[in-house]
Design a protein around this motif. Structure first.
Motif, PDB file in Angstrom:
ATOM      1  N   TYR A  13       0.829  -1.211   0.000  1.00 45.20           N
ATOM      2  CA  TYR A  13       0.000   0.000   0.000  1.00 45.20           C
ATOM      3  C   TYR A  13       0.861   1.258   0.000  1.00 45.20           C
ATOM      4  O   TYR A  13       0.610   2.193  -0.763  1.00 45.20           O
ATOM      5  CB  TYR A  13      -0.934  -0.024   1.212  1.00 45.20           C
ATOM      6  N   GLU A  14       1.876   1.264   0.856  1.00 41.38           N
ATOM      7  CA  GLU A  14       2.741   2.444   0.946  1.00 41.38           C
ATOM      8  C   GLU A  14       3.439   2.717  -0.379  1.00 41.38           C
ATOM      9  O   GLU A  14       3.610   3.864  -0.770  1.00 41.38           O
ATOM     10  CB  GLU A  14       3.779   2.260   2.069  1.00 41.38           C
ATOM     11  N   ALA A  15       3.849   1.685  -1.071  1.00 37.77           N
ATOM     12  CA  ALA A  15       4.506   1.866  -2.370  1.00 37.77           C
ATOM     13  C   ALA A  15       3.509   2.297  -3.441  1.00 37.77           C
ATOM     14  O   ALA A  15       3.804   3.184  -4.256  1.00 37.77           O
ATOM     15  CB  ALA A  15       5.192   0.576  -2.790  1.00 37.77           C
ATOM     16  N   LEU A  16       2.335   1.698  -3.426  1.00 38.45           N
ATOM     17  CA  LEU A  16       1.348   1.963  -4.478  1.00 38.45           C
ATOM     18  C   LEU A  16       0.679   3.329  -4.368  1.00 38.45           C
ATOM     19  O   LEU A  16       0.313   3.923  -5.386  1.00 38.45           O
ATOM     20  CB  LEU A  16       0.268   0.878  -4.464  1.00 38.45           C
ATOM     21  N   LYS A  17       0.530   3.834  -3.165  1.00 41.28           N
ATOM     22  CA  LYS A  17      -0.209   5.093  -3.014  1.00 41.28           C
ATOM     23  C   LYS A  17       0.505   6.285  -3.651  1.00 41.28           C
ATOM     24  O   LYS A  17      -0.118   7.302  -3.908  1.00 41.28           O
ATOM     25  CB  LYS A  17      -0.535   5.362  -1.549  1.00 41.28           C
ATOM     26  N   HIS A  18       1.778   6.144  -3.963  1.00 40.64           N
ATOM     27  CA  HIS A  18       2.525   7.234  -4.579  1.00 40.64           C
ATOM     28  C   HIS A  18       2.498   7.186  -6.102  1.00 40.64           C
ATOM     29  O   HIS A  18       3.017   8.093  -6.756  1.00 40.64           O
ATOM     30  CB  HIS A  18       3.976   7.217  -4.088  1.00 40.64           C
ATOM     31  N   LEU A  19       1.911   6.141  -6.656  1.00 40.59           N
ATOM     32  CA  LEU A  19       1.824   6.021  -8.112  1.00 40.59           C
ATOM     33  C   LEU A  19       0.596   6.746  -8.640  1.00 40.59           C
ATOM     34  O   LEU A  19      -0.385   6.944  -7.911  1.00 40.59           O
ATOM     35  CB  LEU A  19       1.720   4.550  -8.512  1.00 40.59           C
ATOM     36  N   ASN A  20       0.635   7.106  -9.920  1.00 46.75           N
ATOM     37  CA  ASN A  20      -0.573   7.669 -10.525  1.00 46.75           C
ATOM     38  C   ASN A  20      -1.607   6.541 -10.675  1.00 46.75           C
ATOM     39  O   ASN A  20      -1.279   5.361 -10.552  1.00 46.75           O
ATOM     40  CB  ASN A  20      -0.262   8.360 -11.863  1.00 46.75           C
ATOM     41  N   ARG A  22      -3.244   5.150 -13.085  1.00 46.37           N
ATOM     42  CA  ARG A  22      -3.057   4.141 -14.140  1.00 46.37           C
ATOM     43  C   ARG A  22      -2.005   3.112 -13.720  1.00 46.37           C
ATOM     44  O   ARG A  22      -2.236   1.903 -13.811  1.00 46.37           O
ATOM     45  CB  ARG A  22      -2.655   4.825 -15.441  1.00 46.37           C
ATOM     46  N   ASP A  23      -0.850   3.592 -13.256  1.00 49.22           N
ATOM     47  CA  ASP A  23       0.218   2.682 -12.833  1.00 49.22           C
ATOM     48  C   ASP A  23      -0.214   1.855 -11.622  1.00 49.22           C
ATOM     49  O   ASP A  23       0.065   0.660 -11.534  1.00 49.22           O
ATOM     50  CB  ASP A  23       1.495   3.457 -12.511  1.00 49.22           C
ATOM     51  N   ARG A  24      -0.909   2.504 -10.684  1.00 54.55           N
ATOM     52  CA  ARG A  24      -1.379   1.803  -9.484  1.00 54.55           C
ATOM     53  C   ARG A  24      -2.321   0.663  -9.858  1.00 54.55           C
ATOM     54  O   ARG A  24      -2.200  -0.451  -9.341  1.00 54.55           O
ATOM     55  CB  ARG A  24      -2.091   2.791  -8.565  1.00 54.55           C
ATOM     56  N   ALA A  25      -3.242   0.927 -10.760  1.00 58.80           N
ATOM     57  CA  ALA A  25      -4.184  -0.102 -11.207  1.00 58.80           C
ATOM     58  C   ALA A  25      -3.450  -1.262 -11.873  1.00 58.80           C
ATOM     59  O   ALA A  25      -3.769  -2.435 -11.633  1.00 58.80           O
ATOM     60  CB  ALA A  25      -5.214   0.499 -12.159  1.00 58.80           C
ATOM     61  N   GLN A  26      -2.450  -0.932 -12.697  1.00 59.79           N
ATOM     62  CA  GLN A  26      -1.686  -1.996 -13.370  1.00 59.79           C
ATOM     63  C   GLN A  26      -0.968  -2.887 -12.351  1.00 59.79           C
ATOM     64  O   GLN A  26      -0.996  -4.113 -12.463  1.00 59.79           O
ATOM     65  CB  GLN A  26      -0.655  -1.394 -14.327  1.00 59.79           C
ATOM     66  N   VAL A  27      -0.336  -2.252 -11.368  1.00 64.25           N
ATOM     67  CA  VAL A  27       0.408  -3.034 -10.373  1.00 64.25           C
ATOM     68  C   VAL A  27      -0.548  -3.849  -9.508  1.00 64.25           C
ATOM     69  O   VAL A  27      -0.300  -5.040  -9.243  1.00 64.25           O
ATOM     70  CB  VAL A  27       1.306  -2.124  -9.496  1.00 64.25           C
ATOM     71  N   LEU A  28      -1.640  -3.239  -9.070  1.00 64.30           N
ATOM     72  CA  LEU A  28      -2.614  -3.973  -8.243  1.00 64.30           C
ATOM     73  C   LEU A  28      -3.130  -5.208  -8.963  1.00 64.30           C
ATOM     74  O   LEU A  28      -3.181  -6.303  -8.388  1.00 64.30           O
ATOM     75  CB  LEU A  28      -3.782  -3.073  -7.856  1.00 64.30           C
ATOM     76  N   MET A  29      -3.543  -5.043 -10.195  1.00 61.38           N
ATOM     77  CA  MET A  29      -4.072  -6.187 -10.947  1.00 61.38           C
ATOM     78  C   MET A  29      -2.988  -7.225 -11.205  1.00 61.38           C
ATOM     79  O   MET A  29      -3.260  -8.427 -11.178  1.00 61.38           O
ATOM     80  CB  MET A  29      -4.710  -5.714 -12.258  1.00 61.38           C
ATOM     81  N   ALA A  30      -1.770  -6.778 -11.421  1.00 61.13           N
ATOM     82  CA  ALA A  30      -0.660  -7.715 -11.622  1.00 61.13           C
ATOM     83  C   ALA A  30      -0.383  -8.506 -10.347  1.00 61.13           C
ATOM     84  O   ALA A  30      -0.171  -9.726 -10.393  1.00 61.13           O
ATOM     85  CB  ALA A  30       0.590  -6.958 -12.062  1.00 61.13           C
ATOM     86  N   VAL A  31      -0.388  -7.835  -9.210  1.00 65.07           N
ATOM     87  CA  VAL A  31      -0.160  -8.506  -7.923  1.00 65.07           C
ATOM     88  C   VAL A  31      -1.254  -9.537  -7.674  1.00 65.07           C
ATOM     89  O   VAL A  31      -0.982 -10.685  -7.304  1.00 65.07           O
ATOM     90  CB  VAL A  31      -0.093  -7.474  -6.767  1.00 65.07           C
ATOM     91  N   ILE A  32      -2.496  -9.144  -7.883  1.00 64.59           N
ATOM     92  CA  ILE A  32      -3.618 -10.056  -7.657  1.00 64.59           C
ATOM     93  C   ILE A  32      -3.538 -11.267  -8.586  1.00 64.59           C
ATOM     94  O   ILE A  32      -3.672 -12.410  -8.146  1.00 64.59           O
ATOM     95  CB  ILE A  32      -4.959  -9.311  -7.828  1.00 64.59           C
ATOM     96  N   PHE A  51       6.256  -3.973  -9.085  1.00 62.31           N
ATOM     97  CA  PHE A  51       5.887  -5.393  -9.039  1.00 62.31           C
ATOM     98  C   PHE A  51       7.105  -6.260  -8.724  1.00 62.31           C
ATOM     99  O   PHE A  51       7.005  -7.206  -7.939  1.00 62.31           O
ATOM    100  CB  PHE A  51       5.248  -5.842 -10.358  1.00 62.31           C
ATOM    101  N   THR A  52       8.243  -5.936  -9.301  1.00 65.40           N
ATOM    102  CA  THR A  52       9.470  -6.701  -9.067  1.00 65.40           C
ATOM    103  C   THR A  52       9.855  -6.681  -7.590  1.00 65.40           C
ATOM    104  O   THR A  52      10.358  -7.678  -7.059  1.00 65.40           O
ATOM    105  CB  THR A  52      10.620  -6.151  -9.935  1.00 65.40           C
ATOM    106  N   LEU A  53       9.600  -5.568  -6.916  1.00 64.68           N
ATOM    107  CA  LEU A  53       9.905  -5.483  -5.490  1.00 64.68           C
ATOM    108  C   LEU A  53       8.907  -6.259  -4.631  1.00 64.68           C
ATOM    109  O   LEU A  53       9.257  -6.755  -3.564  1.00 64.68           O
ATOM    110  CB  LEU A  53       9.938  -4.016  -5.050  1.00 64.68           C
ATOM    111  N   ILE A  54       7.667  -6.368  -5.080  1.00 67.23           N
ATOM    112  CA  ILE A  54       6.624  -7.079  -4.324  1.00 67.23           C
ATOM    113  C   ILE A  54       6.693  -8.589  -4.562  1.00 67.23           C
ATOM    114  O   ILE A  54       6.390  -9.388  -3.675  1.00 67.23           O
ATOM    115  CB  ILE A  54       5.232  -6.531  -4.716  1.00 67.23           C
ATOM    116  N   LYS A  55       7.094  -9.003  -5.735  1.00 70.05           N
ATOM    117  CA  LYS A  55       7.074 -10.409  -6.154  1.00 70.05           C
ATOM    118  C   LYS A  55       7.737 -11.378  -5.167  1.00 70.05           C
ATOM    119  O   LYS A  55       7.174 -12.452  -4.913  1.00 70.05           O
ATOM    120  CB  LYS A  55       7.697 -10.548  -7.539  1.00 70.05           C
ATOM    121  N   PRO A  56       8.886 -11.072  -4.578  1.00 70.18           N
ATOM    122  CA  PRO A  56       9.491 -12.048  -3.661  1.00 70.18           C
ATOM    123  C   PRO A  56       8.606 -12.398  -2.453  1.00 70.18           C
ATOM    124  O   PRO A  56       8.587 -13.548  -2.023  1.00 70.18           O
ATOM    125  CB  PRO A  56      10.786 -11.367  -3.209  1.00 70.18           C
TER     126      PRO A  56
END
Length: 114
Positions: A13-20, A22-32, A51-56
């Motif tokens: 959440y802390e990482a994603l809230k700073h994205l615009n 469009r980017d936030r939506a892409q990362v959220l859907m990718a994570v899910i 996403f690369t930082l969250i993946k591990p």
């Protein structure tokens, strides 16, 4: 392995809230998609970096889930075994609660009525 749930950490959440948006939506859907279905996303730029930082941590959670399932069979079997462990603990507590000199077949000695 298809999953029905995964852990979403505050750090995501802390990482994603700073994205615009469009980017936030892409990362959220990718994570899910990755966490639930192991779908590897086609991302570029900042979304790929996040996403690369969250993946591990997603991989670690998946490995832990696989290990839990491997140790006790299915989730239902694991839940069934938990009750047996609790019964054993209760029985042990009852045995420990008996006074010294008592055996399992004897009733505890009460005060002498005479």
């Amino acid at each position: 392995m298809e999953r029905n749930q995964f852990t979403f950490y505050r750090s995501y959440y802390e990482a994603l809230k700073h994205l615009n948006k469009r980017d936030r939506a892409q990362v959220l859907m990718a994570v899910i998609a990755y966490a639930l279905d192991e779908t590897v996303p086609a991302l570029t730029g900042v979304p790929l970096s996040v996403f690369t930082l969250i993946k591990p941590t997603l991989d670690s959670g998946r490995n832990k889930a696989k290990n839990r399932l491997g140790k006790g069979g299915t989730k239902g079997e694991q839940r069934g075994n938990e009750g047996e462990g609790e019964a054993e603990i209760e029985a042990e507590a009852e045995r420990e609660g008996k006074g010294e000199g008592e055996s399992e077949g004897e009733a505890p000695a009460g005060p002498d009525p005479a």
